[in-house]
Design a protein around this motif. Structure first.
Motif, PDB file in Angstrom:
ATOM      1  N   SER A 220       0.837  -1.202   0.000  1.00 39.40           N
ATOM      2  CA  SER A 220       0.000   0.000   0.000  1.00 39.40           C
ATOM      3  C   SER A 220       0.874   1.255   0.000  1.00 39.40           C
ATOM      4  O   SER A 220       0.613   2.212  -0.731  1.00 39.40           O
ATOM      5  CB  SER A 220      -0.906  -0.014   1.235  1.00 39.40           C
TER       6      SER A 220
ATOM      7  N   GLY B  67      -8.114   7.056  -4.411  1.00 36.08           N
ATOM      8  CA  GLY B  67      -9.371   6.479  -4.863  1.00 36.08           C
ATOM      9  C   GLY B  67      -9.267   5.761  -6.194  1.00 36.08           C
ATOM     10  O   GLY B  67     -10.083   4.896  -6.508  1.00 36.08           O
TER      11      GLY B  67
ATOM     12  N   VAL C  20      -7.281   3.496  -7.085  1.00 37.13           N
ATOM     13  CA  VAL C  20      -6.996   2.068  -6.922  1.00 37.13           C
ATOM     14  C   VAL C  20      -8.292   1.260  -6.914  1.00 37.13           C
ATOM     15  O   VAL C  20      -8.356   0.165  -7.473  1.00 37.13           O
ATOM     16  CB  VAL C  20      -6.174   1.818  -5.635  1.00 37.13           C
ATOM     17  N   LYS C  21      -9.329   1.798  -6.312  1.00 35.92           N
ATOM     18  CA  LYS C  21     -10.603   1.064  -6.214  1.00 35.92           C
ATOM     19  C   LYS C  21     -11.219   0.775  -7.576  1.00 35.92           C
ATOM     20  O   LYS C  21     -11.955  -0.187  -7.733  1.00 35.92           O
ATOM     21  CB  LYS C  21     -11.583   1.840  -5.340  1.00 35.92           C
ATOM     22  N   PHE C  22     -10.915   1.591  -8.571  1.00 37.74           N
ATOM     23  CA  PHE C  22     -11.449   1.357  -9.904  1.00 37.74           C
ATOM     24  C   PHE C  22     -10.778   0.173 -10.595  1.00 37.74           C
ATOM     25  O   PHE C  22     -11.326  -0.393 -11.533  1.00 37.74           O
ATOM     26  CB  PHE C  22     -11.314   2.612 -10.780  1.00 37.74           C
ATOM     27  N   GLY C  23      -9.560  -0.175 -10.155  1.00 41.64           N
ATOM     28  CA  GLY C  23      -8.858  -1.318 -10.722  1.00 41.64           C
ATOM     29  C   GLY C  23      -8.495  -1.159 -12.185  1.00 41.64           C
ATOM     30  O   GLY C  23      -8.532  -2.134 -12.948  1.00 41.64           O
TER      31      GLY C  23
ATOM     32  N   HIS D 215      -3.345  -2.500  -9.563  1.00 41.11           N
ATOM     33  CA  HIS D 215      -4.462  -2.103  -8.696  1.00 41.11           C
ATOM     34  C   HIS D 215      -5.436  -3.263  -8.512  1.00 41.11           C
ATOM     35  O   HIS D 215      -5.923  -3.502  -7.402  1.00 41.11           O
ATOM     36  CB  HIS D 215      -5.184  -0.890  -9.275  1.00 41.11           C
ATOM     37  N   ARG D 216      -5.713  -3.985  -9.585  1.00 40.59           N
ATOM     38  CA  ARG D 216      -6.622  -5.136  -9.491  1.00 40.59           C
ATOM     39  C   ARG D 216      -6.016  -6.209  -8.586  1.00 40.59           C
ATOM     40  O   ARG D 216      -6.722  -6.809  -7.756  1.00 40.59           O
ATOM     41  CB  ARG D 216      -6.927  -5.706 -10.878  1.00 40.59           C
TER      42      ARG D 216
ATOM     43  N   ASN E  99      -6.286  -4.956  -5.008  1.00 44.95           N
ATOM     44  CA  ASN E  99      -7.676  -5.060  -4.547  1.00 44.95           C
ATOM     45  C   ASN E  99      -8.049  -6.506  -4.232  1.00 44.95           C
ATOM     46  O   ASN E  99      -8.767  -6.777  -3.265  1.00 44.95           O
ATOM     47  CB  ASN E  99      -8.636  -4.487  -5.588  1.00 44.95           C
TER      48      ASN E  99
ATOM     49  N   VAL F  97      -6.482  -7.354  -0.894  1.00 44.77           N
ATOM     50  CA  VAL F  97      -7.247  -6.709   0.177  1.00 44.77           C
ATOM     51  C   VAL F  97      -8.529  -7.499   0.439  1.00 44.77           C
ATOM     52  O   VAL F  97      -8.888  -7.754   1.589  1.00 44.77           O
ATOM     53  CB  VAL F  97      -7.566  -5.233  -0.174  1.00 44.77           C
ATOM     54  N   ALA F  98      -9.223  -7.906  -0.623  1.00 44.04           N
ATOM     55  CA  ALA F  98     -10.469  -8.673  -0.474  1.00 44.04           C
ATOM     56  C   ALA F  98     -10.210 -10.005   0.228  1.00 44.04           C
ATOM     57  O   ALA F  98     -10.992 -10.416   1.101  1.00 44.04           O
ATOM     58  CB  ALA F  98     -11.114  -8.898  -1.833  1.00 44.04           C
TER      59      ALA F  98
ATOM     60  N   LYS G 187      -9.579  -9.271   3.951  1.00 42.84           N
ATOM     61  CA  LYS G 187     -10.836  -8.955   4.630  1.00 42.84           C
ATOM     62  C   LYS G 187     -11.685 -10.215   4.827  1.00 42.84           C
ATOM     63  O   LYS G 187     -12.310 -10.392   5.870  1.00 42.84           O
ATOM     64  CB  LYS G 187     -11.608  -7.895   3.855  1.00 42.84           C
TER      65      LYS G 187
END
Length: 188
Positions: free
Chosen positions: A84, A99, A101-104, A109-110, A113, A116-117, A120
């Protein structure tokens, strides 16, 4: 108000032996890997020590059987935190902010993400496993946050998603910062 029980003198003094054991474990690993004490990446060892302490305070130390991508959950979190930090030094984040990064849009970034998923999901599994066991008599941050779910007041009750968020946000302040402090103290 919710976590005040956790930071009482009595509770913290009961955690000291585990914290000392974590420090000894980190020092033993460092000495085994670097007997001559040359070219030691102190940050690596102090971060593992601080992450183990965080695991004890947040989860009561019950993280040993939880893995993400073949790594213990705390080591995976350390790696993800480092990644990160590296992402923040890339041109897309500098130009468009975090922000993006969230779009991938980019593969990096993908991939991030996805990691991270998976983290979590594993933290959520740990939460669900703790709920299934019921009260195990420990006072750790997770048990305190789960206790709030019994409240009828929505401003007090933490959802599982909020608890996962607490884990990820508190990890930085509870592991990264003490780790840097120890390294700087040793350097000075």
């Amino acid at each position: 108000k919710i976590v005040a029980k956790l930071f009482s003198y009595d509770h913290l003094s009961r955690k000291l032996p585990a914290m000392q054991a974590n420090a000894v474990k980190a020092l033993d690993a460092m000495m085994k890997a670097h007997q001559d004490l040359k070219n030691v990446a102190l940050q690596t060892y102090t971060l593992e020590f601080a992450a183990d302490n965080f695991a004890d305070v947040f989860f009561g130390g019950h993280t040993k059987s939880y893995y993400v991508d073949g790594k213990p959950i705390m080591n995976f979190t350390i790696d993800l935190q480092g990644e990160s930090g590296m992402l923040t030094r890339t041109l897309p984040l500098i130009l468009f902010g975090p922000g993006i990064v969230k779009f991938g849009l980019l593969k990096s970034h993908r991939d991030f993400n996805g990691r991270v998923a998976r983290l979590k999901a594993q933290v959520n599994k740990l939460i669900q496993d703790r709920k299934a066991k019921g009260d195990i008599g420990e006072v750790d941050l997770l048990s305190i946050l789960l206790e709030t779910q019994k409240s009828k007041d929505p401003d007090v009750a933490y959802t599982d998603e909020m608890i996962v968020g607490e884990y990820t946000s508190l990890f930085v302040s509870s592991a990264e910062n003490p780790s840097h402090l120890v390294v700087l103290c040793l350097y000075l």
